[in-house]
Design a protein around this motif. Structure first.
Motif, PDB file in Angstrom:
ATOM      1  N   LEU A  42      51.017 119.704 -39.090  1.00 30.97           N
ATOM      2  CA  LEU A  42      51.531 118.663 -38.205  1.00 30.97           C
ATOM      3  C   LEU A  42      50.511 117.554 -38.030  1.00 30.97           C
ATOM      4  O   LEU A  42      50.841 116.368 -38.097  1.00 30.97           O
ATOM      5  CB  LEU A  42      51.867 119.261 -36.831  1.00 30.97           C
ATOM      6  N   ALA A  43      49.263 117.933 -37.766  1.00 27.37           N
ATOM      7  CA  ALA A  43      48.214 116.945 -37.542  1.00 27.37           C
ATOM      8  C   ALA A  43      48.035 116.040 -38.754  1.00 27.37           C
ATOM      9  O   ALA A  43      47.919 114.816 -38.615  1.00 27.37           O
ATOM     10  CB  ALA A  43      46.900 117.645 -37.193  1.00 27.37           C
ATOM     11  N   LEU A  44      48.032 116.620 -39.938  1.00 26.34           N
ATOM     12  CA  LEU A  44      47.891 115.805 -41.140  1.00 26.34           C
ATOM     13  C   LEU A  44      49.095 114.884 -41.328  1.00 26.34           C
ATOM     14  O   LEU A  44      48.974 113.804 -41.910  1.00 26.34           O
ATOM     15  CB  LEU A  44      47.713 116.702 -42.367  1.00 26.34           C
ATOM     16  N   GLY A  45      50.242 115.304 -40.795  1.00 31.46           N
ATOM     17  CA  GLY A  45      51.425 114.452 -40.844  1.00 31.46           C
ATOM     18  C   GLY A  45      51.300 113.212 -39.991  1.00 31.46           C
ATOM     19  O   GLY A  45      52.080 112.267 -40.145  1.00 31.46           O
ATOM     20  N   TYR A  46      50.308 113.171 -39.076  1.00 27.79           N
ATOM     21  CA  TYR A  46      50.090 111.996 -38.235  1.00 27.79           C
ATOM     22  C   TYR A  46      49.260 110.928 -38.955  1.00 27.79           C
ATOM     23  O   TYR A  46      49.096 109.822 -38.439  1.00 27.79           O
ATOM     24  CB  TYR A  46      49.340 112.381 -36.961  1.00 27.79           C
ATOM     25  N   ALA A  47      48.690 111.239 -40.104  1.00 26.68           N
ATOM     26  CA  ALA A  47      47.845 110.282 -40.823  1.00 26.68           C
ATOM     27  C   ALA A  47      48.673 109.072 -41.257  1.00 26.68           C
ATOM     28  O   ALA A  47      49.877 109.198 -41.529  1.00 26.68           O
ATOM     29  CB  ALA A  47      47.216 110.951 -42.038  1.00 26.68           C
ATOM     30  N   PRO A  48      48.057 107.896 -41.319  1.00 36.95           N
ATOM     31  CA  PRO A  48      48.785 106.702 -41.785  1.00 36.95           C
ATOM     32  C   PRO A  48      49.424 106.939 -43.148  1.00 36.95           C
ATOM     33  O   PRO A  48      48.783 107.475 -44.061  1.00 36.95           O
ATOM     34  CB  PRO A  48      47.683 105.639 -41.856  1.00 36.95           C
ATOM     35  N   LEU A  49      50.661 106.528 -43.280  1.00 27.90           N
ATOM     36  CA  LEU A  49      51.423 106.804 -44.499  1.00 27.90           C
ATOM     37  C   LEU A  49      50.729 106.229 -45.737  1.00 27.90           C
ATOM     38  O   LEU A  49      50.712 106.863 -46.803  1.00 27.90           O
ATOM     39  CB  LEU A  49      52.837 106.227 -44.373  1.00 27.90           C
ATOM     40  N   ALA A  50      50.137 105.052 -45.612  1.00 27.86           N
ATOM     41  CA  ALA A  50      49.504 104.404 -46.766  1.00 27.86           C
ATOM     42  C   ALA A  50      48.327 105.203 -47.301  1.00 27.86           C
ATOM     43  O   ALA A  50      47.974 105.079 -48.472  1.00 27.86           O
ATOM     44  CB  ALA A  50      49.050 102.993 -46.383  1.00 27.86           C
ATOM     45  N   ALA A  51      47.717 106.010 -46.429  1.00 26.79           N
ATOM     46  CA  ALA A  51      46.539 106.788 -46.835  1.00 26.79           C
ATOM     47  C   ALA A  51      46.866 108.260 -47.046  1.00 26.79           C
ATOM     48  O   ALA A  51      45.965 109.060 -47.296  1.00 26.79           O
ATOM     49  CB  ALA A  51      45.445 106.649 -45.775  1.00 26.79           C
ATOM     50  N   GLY A  54      45.557 110.305 -50.354  1.00 26.72           N
ATOM     51  CA  GLY A  54      44.116 110.506 -50.386  1.00 26.72           C
ATOM     52  C   GLY A  54      43.647 111.478 -49.334  1.00 26.72           C
ATOM     53  O   GLY A  54      42.771 112.319 -49.590  1.00 26.72           O
ATOM     54  N   ILE A  55      44.239 111.410 -48.138  1.00 23.81           N
ATOM     55  CA  ILE A  55      43.803 112.279 -47.040  1.00 23.81           C
ATOM     56  C   ILE A  55      44.171 113.730 -47.309  1.00 23.81           C
ATOM     57  O   ILE A  55      43.345 114.634 -47.125  1.00 23.81           O
ATOM     58  CB  ILE A  55      44.393 111.780 -45.706  1.00 23.81           C
ATOM     59  N   VAL A  56      45.385 113.982 -47.757  1.00 25.58           N
ATOM     60  CA  VAL A  56      45.745 115.379 -48.039  1.00 25.58           C
ATOM     61  C   VAL A  56      44.943 115.916 -49.226  1.00 25.58           C
ATOM     62  O   VAL A  56      44.635 117.105 -49.283  1.00 25.58           O
ATOM     63  CB  VAL A  56      47.262 115.575 -48.251  1.00 25.58           C
TER      64      VAL A  56
END
Length: 241
Positions: A42-51, A54-56
Protein backbone atom coordinates in the motif's frame (compact mmCIF):
# COMPACT_ATOMS: atom_id res chain seq x y z
CA UNK A 1 -11.98 -10.16 6.06
CA UNK A 2 -14.45 -7.89 4.22
CA UNK A 3 -13.61 -5.00 6.58
CA UNK A 4 -9.88 -5.47 6.05
CA UNK A 5 -10.20 -5.51 2.23
CA UNK A 6 -12.49 -2.46 2.26
CA UNK A 7 -10.14 -0.58 4.57
CA UNK A 8 -7.11 -1.40 2.41
CA UNK A 9 -8.97 -0.08 -0.65
CA UNK A 10 -9.67 3.17 1.19
CA UNK A 11 -5.99 3.48 2.07
CA UNK A 12 -4.98 2.74 -1.50
CA UNK A 13 -7.15 5.63 -2.62
CA UNK A 14 -8.03 4.00 -5.93
CA UNK A 15 -10.69 1.76 -7.40
CA UNK A 16 -8.10 -0.90 -8.25
CA UNK A 17 -6.36 -2.42 -5.19
CA UNK A 18 -2.67 -1.56 -4.95
CA UNK A 19 -1.91 -5.27 -4.58
CA UNK A 20 -2.75 -5.84 -8.27
CA UNK A 21 0.05 -3.51 -9.33
CA UNK A 22 2.44 -5.23 -6.93
CA UNK A 23 1.60 -8.63 -8.43
CA UNK A 24 2.55 -7.25 -11.84
CA UNK A 25 5.77 -5.82 -10.42
CA UNK A 26 6.59 -9.19 -8.86
CA UNK A 27 6.15 -10.84 -12.24
CA UNK A 28 8.35 -8.20 -13.86
CA UNK A 29 11.19 -8.36 -11.37
CA UNK A 30 10.97 -11.96 -10.22
CA UNK A 31 10.68 -10.83 -6.61
CA UNK A 32 8.05 -8.97 -4.61
CA UNK A 33 9.18 -5.34 -4.02
CA UNK A 34 6.98 -5.29 -0.92
CA UNK A 35 8.63 -8.47 0.43
CA UNK A 36 5.24 -10.04 1.07
CA UNK A 37 4.11 -7.23 3.39
CA UNK A 38 0.58 -6.01 2.48
CA UNK A 39 0.97 -2.60 4.10
CA UNK A 40 4.30 -2.03 2.38
CA UNK A 41 2.52 -2.70 -0.91
CA UNK A 42 0.00 0.00 0.00
CA UNK A 43 2.73 2.44 0.98
CA UNK A 44 4.59 1.93 -2.28
CA UNK A 45 1.30 2.56 -4.06
CA UNK A 46 1.42 6.12 -2.67
CA UNK A 47 4.59 6.92 -4.66
CA UNK A 48 4.21 9.46 -7.50
CA UNK A 49 3.00 7.66 -10.61
CA UNK A 50 5.75 9.15 -12.81
CA UNK A 51 8.42 7.60 -10.57
CA UNK A 52 6.63 4.29 -9.90
CA UNK A 53 8.78 1.99 -12.03
CA UNK A 54 12.07 3.25 -10.65
CA UNK A 55 10.88 3.23 -7.05
CA UNK A 56 9.52 -0.31 -7.09
CA UNK A 57 12.73 -1.41 -8.81
CA UNK A 58 14.66 0.07 -5.89
CA UNK A 59 12.63 -1.95 -3.42
CA UNK A 60 12.93 -5.06 -5.58
CA UNK A 61 16.70 -4.54 -5.45
CA UNK A 62 16.61 -4.28 -1.66
CA UNK A 63 14.45 -7.41 -1.39
CA UNK A 64 16.92 -9.26 -3.63
CA UNK A 65 19.94 -8.21 -1.56
CA UNK A 66 18.09 -9.13 1.64
CA UNK A 67 17.25 -12.57 0.28
CA UNK A 68 20.88 -13.19 -0.68
CA UNK A 69 22.30 -11.97 2.63
CA UNK A 70 19.70 -13.52 4.94
CA UNK A 71 18.58 -16.56 2.98
CA UNK A 72 21.81 -18.06 1.61
CA UNK A 73 23.22 -20.73 3.89
CA UNK A 74 26.83 -20.54 2.73
CA UNK A 75 28.33 -17.09 3.51
CA UNK A 76 30.91 -17.46 0.73
CA UNK A 77 28.19 -18.13 -1.85
CA UNK A 78 26.21 -15.17 -0.50
CA UNK A 79 29.25 -12.92 -0.78
CA UNK A 80 29.89 -13.97 -4.38
CA UNK A 81 26.30 -13.26 -5.35
CA UNK A 82 26.27 -9.93 -3.53
CA UNK A 83 29.55 -8.97 -5.21
CA UNK A 84 27.92 -9.60 -8.60
CA UNK A 85 25.24 -7.06 -7.72
CA UNK A 86 27.82 -4.56 -6.47
CA UNK A 87 29.68 -4.72 -9.78
CA UNK A 88 26.48 -4.59 -11.84
CA UNK A 89 25.19 -1.56 -9.92
CA UNK A 90 28.54 0.20 -10.16
CA UNK A 91 28.41 -0.23 -13.93
CA UNK A 92 24.86 1.08 -14.23
CA UNK A 93 24.59 3.81 -16.84
CA UNK A 94 28.04 3.18 -18.30
CA UNK A 95 26.99 0.96 -21.21
CA UNK A 96 24.02 -0.73 -22.85
CA UNK A 97 20.78 -1.20 -20.95
CA UNK A 98 21.23 -4.36 -18.84
CA UNK A 99 19.12 -7.45 -19.49
CA UNK A 100 18.37 -8.10 -15.80
CA UNK A 101 14.88 -6.64 -15.14
CA UNK A 102 15.70 -4.77 -11.91
CA UNK A 103 18.87 -3.29 -13.37
CA UNK A 104 17.08 -2.38 -16.59
CA UNK A 105 14.34 -0.53 -14.71
CA UNK A 106 16.91 1.28 -12.55
CA UNK A 107 18.86 2.26 -15.65
CA UNK A 108 15.74 3.58 -17.38
CA UNK A 109 14.86 5.58 -14.25
CA UNK A 110 18.40 7.03 -14.24
CA UNK A 111 19.06 5.74 -10.74
CA UNK A 112 22.47 6.39 -9.20
CA UNK A 113 24.16 3.00 -9.55
CA UNK A 114 27.31 4.01 -7.69
CA UNK A 115 25.26 5.05 -4.67
CA UNK A 116 23.09 1.92 -4.83
CA UNK A 117 26.20 -0.28 -4.89
CA UNK A 118 26.81 0.84 -1.31
CA UNK A 119 23.59 -0.91 -0.31
CA UNK A 120 25.33 -4.18 -1.13
CA UNK A 121 28.17 -3.21 1.22
CA UNK A 122 25.62 -2.80 4.00
CA UNK A 123 24.06 -6.20 3.41
CA UNK A 124 27.48 -7.82 3.22
CA UNK A 125 28.18 -6.63 6.78
CA UNK A 126 25.52 -9.05 8.00
CA UNK A 127 27.36 -12.11 6.71
CA UNK A 128 29.46 -11.96 9.89
CA UNK A 129 28.04 -11.33 13.37
CA UNK A 130 27.55 -7.54 13.31
CA UNK A 131 28.23 -5.43 16.40
CA UNK A 132 26.34 -2.16 17.02
CA UNK A 133 28.89 -0.18 15.00
CA UNK A 134 28.37 -2.49 12.04
CA UNK A 135 24.59 -2.20 12.45
CA UNK A 136 24.86 1.58 12.40
CA UNK A 137 26.91 1.44 9.19
CA UNK A 138 24.40 -1.04 7.73
CA UNK A 139 21.55 1.36 8.44
CA UNK A 140 23.33 4.19 6.63
CA UNK A 141 24.23 2.05 3.62
CA UNK A 142 20.89 0.30 3.28
CA UNK A 143 19.25 3.67 3.94
CA UNK A 144 20.53 4.86 0.56
CA UNK A 145 17.37 3.12 -0.66
CA UNK A 146 15.24 5.90 0.86
CA UNK A 147 17.52 8.68 -0.34
CA UNK A 148 17.41 7.42 -3.91
CA UNK A 149 13.65 6.79 -3.77
CA UNK A 150 13.12 10.36 -2.55
CA UNK A 151 15.32 11.69 -5.37
CA UNK A 152 13.38 9.78 -8.03
CA UNK A 153 10.09 10.99 -6.52
CA UNK A 154 11.44 14.57 -6.34
CA UNK A 155 10.57 14.68 -2.66
CA UNK A 156 12.41 17.27 -0.58
CA UNK A 157 11.81 15.59 2.79
CA UNK A 158 14.58 14.86 5.27
CA UNK A 159 14.87 11.09 4.98
CA UNK A 160 17.99 10.39 7.06
CA UNK A 161 16.30 9.21 10.27
CA UNK A 162 13.54 7.49 8.30
CA UNK A 163 16.01 5.60 6.15
CA UNK A 164 18.15 4.36 9.01
CA UNK A 165 15.19 3.55 11.26
CA UNK A 166 13.34 1.64 8.55
CA UNK A 167 16.47 -0.31 7.59
CA UNK A 168 16.99 -1.46 11.18
CA UNK A 169 13.32 -2.09 11.95
CA UNK A 170 12.91 -4.24 8.87
CA UNK A 171 16.06 -6.17 9.76
CA UNK A 172 14.56 -6.75 13.20
CA UNK A 173 11.47 -8.19 11.49
CA UNK A 174 13.16 -10.54 9.03
CA UNK A 175 16.15 -11.94 10.94
CA UNK A 176 15.81 -15.27 12.72
CA UNK A 177 18.52 -14.23 15.20
CA UNK A 178 16.60 -13.12 18.30
CA UNK A 179 19.53 -11.16 19.69
CA UNK A 180 20.14 -9.33 16.43
CA UNK A 181 16.42 -8.62 16.14
CA UNK A 182 16.32 -7.06 19.61
CA UNK A 183 19.40 -4.90 19.03
CA UNK A 184 18.23 -3.71 15.62
CA UNK A 185 14.79 -2.90 17.00
CA UNK A 186 16.23 -0.92 19.91
CA UNK A 187 18.39 1.15 17.56
CA UNK A 188 15.45 1.70 15.19
CA UNK A 189 12.88 3.04 17.67
CA UNK A 190 14.23 6.56 18.31
CA UNK A 191 15.01 7.04 14.62
CA UNK A 192 11.49 6.05 13.57
CA UNK A 193 9.99 8.23 16.29
CA UNK A 194 11.89 11.22 14.92
CA UNK A 195 10.88 10.45 11.35
CA UNK A 196 7.22 9.92 12.22
CA UNK A 197 7.05 13.30 13.96
CA UNK A 198 7.73 15.27 10.77
CA UNK A 199 5.14 16.29 8.20
CA UNK A 200 5.83 14.58 4.89
CA UNK A 201 5.34 16.23 1.52
CA UNK A 202 2.84 14.69 -0.93
CA UNK A 203 5.71 13.31 -3.02
CA UNK A 204 7.39 11.75 0.00
CA UNK A 205 4.38 10.30 1.79
CA UNK A 206 5.07 6.79 0.51
CA UNK A 207 8.27 6.90 2.57
CA UNK A 208 6.47 8.36 5.57
CA UNK A 209 3.94 5.55 5.26
CA UNK A 210 6.76 3.01 5.34
CA UNK A 211 7.96 4.61 8.58
CA UNK A 212 4.53 4.15 10.17
CA UNK A 213 4.41 0.54 8.96
CA UNK A 214 7.81 -0.14 10.52
CA UNK A 215 6.73 1.42 13.81
CA UNK A 216 3.60 -0.74 13.88
CA UNK A 217 5.66 -3.84 13.12
CA UNK A 218 8.00 -3.10 16.03
CA UNK A 219 5.11 -2.60 18.43
CA UNK A 220 3.53 -5.85 17.26
CA UNK A 221 0.20 -4.99 18.89
CA UNK A 222 -1.85 -5.66 15.75
CA UNK A 223 -1.16 -7.84 12.73
CA UNK A 224 -0.22 -6.31 9.40
CA UNK A 225 -3.39 -5.49 7.49
CA UNK A 226 -5.47 -4.88 10.63
CA UNK A 227 -8.10 -2.18 9.95
CA UNK A 228 -6.70 0.36 12.41
CA UNK A 229 -3.21 -0.01 10.96
CA UNK A 230 -4.45 0.47 7.42
CA UNK A 231 -6.60 3.46 8.39
CA UNK A 232 -3.50 5.00 9.96
CA UNK A 233 -1.84 4.81 6.54
CA UNK A 234 -4.89 6.40 4.90
CA UNK A 235 -4.69 9.28 7.38
CA UNK A 236 -0.99 9.70 6.66
CA UNK A 237 -1.66 9.81 2.93
CA UNK A 238 -4.15 12.64 3.43
CA UNK A 239 -2.31 14.61 6.10
CA UNK A 240 1.39 13.79 5.80
CA UNK A 241 1.43 13.05 9.54
Amino acid sequence: MTIVVFTMRIAAGAAKPASNDMVNDTQTFGIDPAAGHPERALALGYAPLAAHDGIVALFALDATLAKLAMGTRDPMVAQLRLTWWHEALSALGTGRSPAQPILRALSEAQANGAALAQMEVGWERLLAAPDDEALSAFSEERGILFAEAARLARAQDDVVAAARGWALADLSRITVDAGLSARAGALARPLLQRAAAQRWSPAGRFLGALVHVAQADLLGEKAAGAPLRVLRLAWHRMSGR
